[in-house]
Design a protein around this motif. Structure first.
Motif, mmCIF file in Angstrom:
data_model
loop_
_atom_site.group_PDB
_atom_site.id
_atom_site.type_symbol
_atom_site.label_atom_id
_atom_site.label_comp_id
_atom_site.label_asym_id
_atom_site.label_seq_id
_atom_site.Cartn_x
_atom_site.Cartn_y
_atom_site.Cartn_z
ATOM 1 N N LYS A 1 -4.066 -3.082 7.385
ATOM 2 C CA LYS A 1 -3.171 -1.930 7.478
ATOM 3 C C LYS A 1 -1.820 -2.244 6.829
ATOM 4 C CE LYS A 1 -0.842 1.002 10.905
ATOM 5 N NZ LYS A 1 -0.639 1.241 12.350
ATOM 6 N N ASP A 2 -1.272 -3.431 7.134
ATOM 7 C CA ASP A 2 0.069 -3.784 6.654
ATOM 8 C C ASP A 2 0.081 -4.285 5.214
ATOM 9 O OD1 ASP A 2 0.929 -3.141 9.168
ATOM 10 O OD2 ASP A 2 1.102 -5.191 9.882
ATOM 11 N N TYR A 3 -1.032 -4.908 4.784
ATOM 12 C CA TYR A 3 -1.083 -5.512 3.447
ATOM 13 C C TYR A 3 -2.293 -5.002 2.669
ATOM 14 C CZ TYR A 3 2.148 -8.975 5.464
ATOM 15 O OH TYR A 3 3.203 -9.598 6.081
ATOM 16 N N ASP A 4 -2.467 -3.698 2.630
ATOM 17 C CA ASP A 4 -3.671 -3.118 2.039
ATOM 18 C C ASP A 4 -3.864 -3.563 0.587
ATOM 19 O OD1 ASP A 4 -5.942 -1.493 1.894
ATOM 20 O OD2 ASP A 4 -4.778 0.081 0.925
ATOM 21 N N SER A 5 -2.852 -3.387 -0.241
ATOM 22 C CA SER A 5 -2.991 -3.743 -1.661
ATOM 23 C C SER A 5 -3.072 -5.253 -1.847
ATOM 24 C CB SER A 5 -1.815 -3.176 -2.471
ATOM 25 O OG SER A 5 -0.586 -3.694 -1.999
ATOM 26 N N LEU A 6 -2.286 -6.007 -1.061
ATOM 27 C CA LEU A 6 -2.322 -7.467 -1.170
ATOM 28 C C LEU A 6 -3.698 -7.997 -0.772
ATOM 29 C CD1 LEU A 6 -0.756 -10.081 -1.770
ATOM 30 C CD2 LEU A 6 -0.041 -10.113 0.634
ATOM 31 N N PHE A 7 -4.303 -7.386 0.241
ATOM 32 C CA PHE A 7 -5.637 -7.806 0.682
ATOM 33 C C PHE A 7 -6.630 -7.699 -0.474
ATOM 34 C CE2 PHE A 7 -9.800 -7.446 2.561
ATOM 35 C CZ PHE A 7 -9.757 -8.289 3.653
ATOM 36 N N GLU A 8 -6.610 -6.573 -1.178
ATOM 37 C CA GLU A 8 -7.543 -6.384 -2.288
ATOM 38 C C GLU A 8 -7.247 -7.354 -3.432
ATOM 39 O OE1 GLU A 8 -10.265 -4.629 -2.296
ATOM 40 O OE2 GLU A 8 -9.789 -4.120 -0.213
#
Length: 516
Positions: A372-379
């Motif tokens: 939720k907090d790091y959506d783009s970073l996760f990907e």
């Protein structure tokens, strides 16, 4: 297939919560560690299989029983009409091993059967299974008609075997958390008794001498191992088991031996034994002091070896560099300039690869919040892992842990430094308090430790004198006012704490009304 009382409690808890619950929530309910919960869930899955049901495990959400409402009704009936057993087969063997390691005289098969509430035939079969494990530990299982059963071997190996069992089956929450009478299995209580759980705090405080500088840099697992080894020795001395002559340390070269002797001179062990003698009323022979010295030297040697690992292990180093390369190219952050990121990933990589290669169940209770907090970073991390480690299947739970490392690095690289004033509430003694303070200063330098105090003192401090309370125990405070960590502050806890500070502590400061 039989079910134990604790397994029944877990199943009943899952039935009461049809939506997903985490292993941590189950652990709190049944008063055991999360490691024990994961073991029990494996047995519960086997028990559910003939009933046509299974456990559903959703990444980042939790665990639930996957069944229709009719099946759940049948399961409830099964539980009501089913008698539970005291031990699982593995627990029974472990308990038997503990009894034999703890007893100085032979134990009759009938006595073991009575203690374990099984037949003599079952005891005999279990001993057959245990014999190879006992032999691998350097001990010998002696069985004779009319004599009974006994484990023979040197006292040094006996102590090593007891400490190894404790390290395998206990975790930090058992050692530093609740008291044995507050819950946990009979096996855990037996292990805690064998390692002298009541003396661990005394041993720890005696260990923290002012000139043992390397102790502050000890990895948490090695710290726990040393405490257990020393505490086991205290228990065995109290029971009258003398150590005998200590064989010399393995010869690793005059230069290395001289360095070890300089860092851990014999007087440190003598002084430690002197403090324990005064506090516990025990007498430590010269051989026992030599044994304590050996434990300290071996621990320092392991720390020295671990420092060399990132240089020696080129495979891990290459994996980390490849991942940082990919992330730097994707995000344009100068990750290679962040020494803490590189060191954090190197320390994290070995257990990561062991878990992945061993296909172990991986739990990341923060995964949902991270996504939720790091959506783009996760990907970005997920794609970078795929490119950097081709052919390696990395689950989302592990990706989540890696995201926390890179998220913390981005915060550092942005140079958005804000000092967080913290007070520590630690009931595990001055050693744990100093260990926690030392780790905090290295892992999260933005935190400034104002003081280490008791809960009584913390409750009376004006709130404008600190921003955050860090505690090693549960406190009667709102969950947004303090954060609970273990005295060892693992890498995972460090990243969770960073997340708490960003999302809770700093947010609370931001929302404070301005003074007129």
């Amino acid at each position: 297939m039989s079910i134990t009382k604790r397994q029944r409690e877990i199943v009943e808890f899952l039935l009461e919560h049809p939506h997903e619950v985490t292993a941590g929530e189950i652990a709190v309910e049944v008063k055991v560690s999360t490691r024990t919960v994961h073991r029990e869930l494996q047995m519960i899955e086997q028990w559910l299989e003939p009933l046509g049901m299974k456990l559903e495990k959703k990444s980042g959400t939790g665990i639930r029983i996957d069944a229709s409402s009719d099946d759940l009704a049948v399961l409830r009936q099964q539980l009501e009409g089913k008698e539970y057993v005291e031990f699982t087969p593995e627990e029974r063997k472990l308990f038997m091993l503990c009894i034999l390691l703890d007893e100085p005289e032979p134990v009759k098969l009938l006595a073991l059967a009575s203690d374990l509430k099984v037949t003599v035939s079952t005891v005999t079969t279990d001993l057959d299974d245990l014999e190879s494990r006992i032999r691998q530990a350097g001990l010998k299982l002696v069985r004779r008609r009319g004599y009974g059963v006994k484990i023979n071997g040197s006292e040094t190996i006996h102590r090593t075997a007891i400490a190894a069992l404790a390290l395998e089956f206990l975790d930090e929450s058992d050692l530093f958390g609740r008291q044995p009478e507050q819950g946990g299995s009979i096996v855990n209580q037996k292990l805690l008794d064998m390692i002298g759980h009541g003396d661990v705090l005394t041993v720890e405080n005696a260990l923290w001498q002012p000139d043992i500088e390397w102790l502050e840099n000890i990895p948490e697992r090695q710290y726990m191992k040393l405490l257990i080894q020393l505490s086991v020795a205290v228990v065995r001395i109290r029971k009258g088991f003398g150590i005998g002559r200590i064989p010399p340390l393995e010869n690793k070269g005059d230069e290395v031996a001289e360095q070890d002797e300089m860092k851990v001179p014999p007087y440190m062990a003598s002084r430690l034994c002197g403090v324990l003698s005064t506090q516990l009323g025990l007498t430590f022979s010269q051989d026992e002091q030599a044994y304590f010295h050996r434990l300290l030297v071996e621990t320092e040697q392991r720390i020295h070896s671990s420092r060399l690992l990132p240089i020696d292990d080129l495979i891990l180093l290459d994996r980390v560099h490849s991942l940082i390369d990919q992330m730097q190219a994707r995000t344009h952050y100068a990750f290679h300039e962040d020494r803490l990121l590189r060191e954090g990933l190197l320390g994290h990589m070995q257990p990561v690869m062991e878990r992945i290669e061993g296909q172990q169940m991986i739990r990341n209770p923060l995964l949902q919040q991270i996504r939720k907090d790091y959506d783009s970073l996760f990907e970005e991390v997920k794609q970078s892992v795929h490119q950097a480690w081709p052919g390696t299947e990395v689950p989302d739970e592990e990706i989540g842990f890696l995201v926390m490392h890179f998220g913390a690095s981005i915060e550092r690289l942005r140079a958005l430094k804000r000092e967080i004033r913290a007070i520590i509430v630690c009931t595990s003694g001055i050693g744990s308090s100093r260990m926690l303070s030392s780790r905090l200063s290295k892992e999260i330098p933005e935190i400034r430790i104002m003081d280490s105090v008791s809960w009584y003192e913390a409750a009376r401090m004006p709130t404008d004198q600190y921003d955050l309370v860090l505690s090693t125990v549960d406190l009667p405070m709102d969950e947004h006012q303090y954060y609970k960590v273990s005295p060892l502050l693992t890498a995972e806890e460090s990243e969770r704490l960073r997340h708490f500070i960003r999302t809770t502590t700093l947010q609370r400061q931001h929302n404070k009304p301005r003074e007129a």
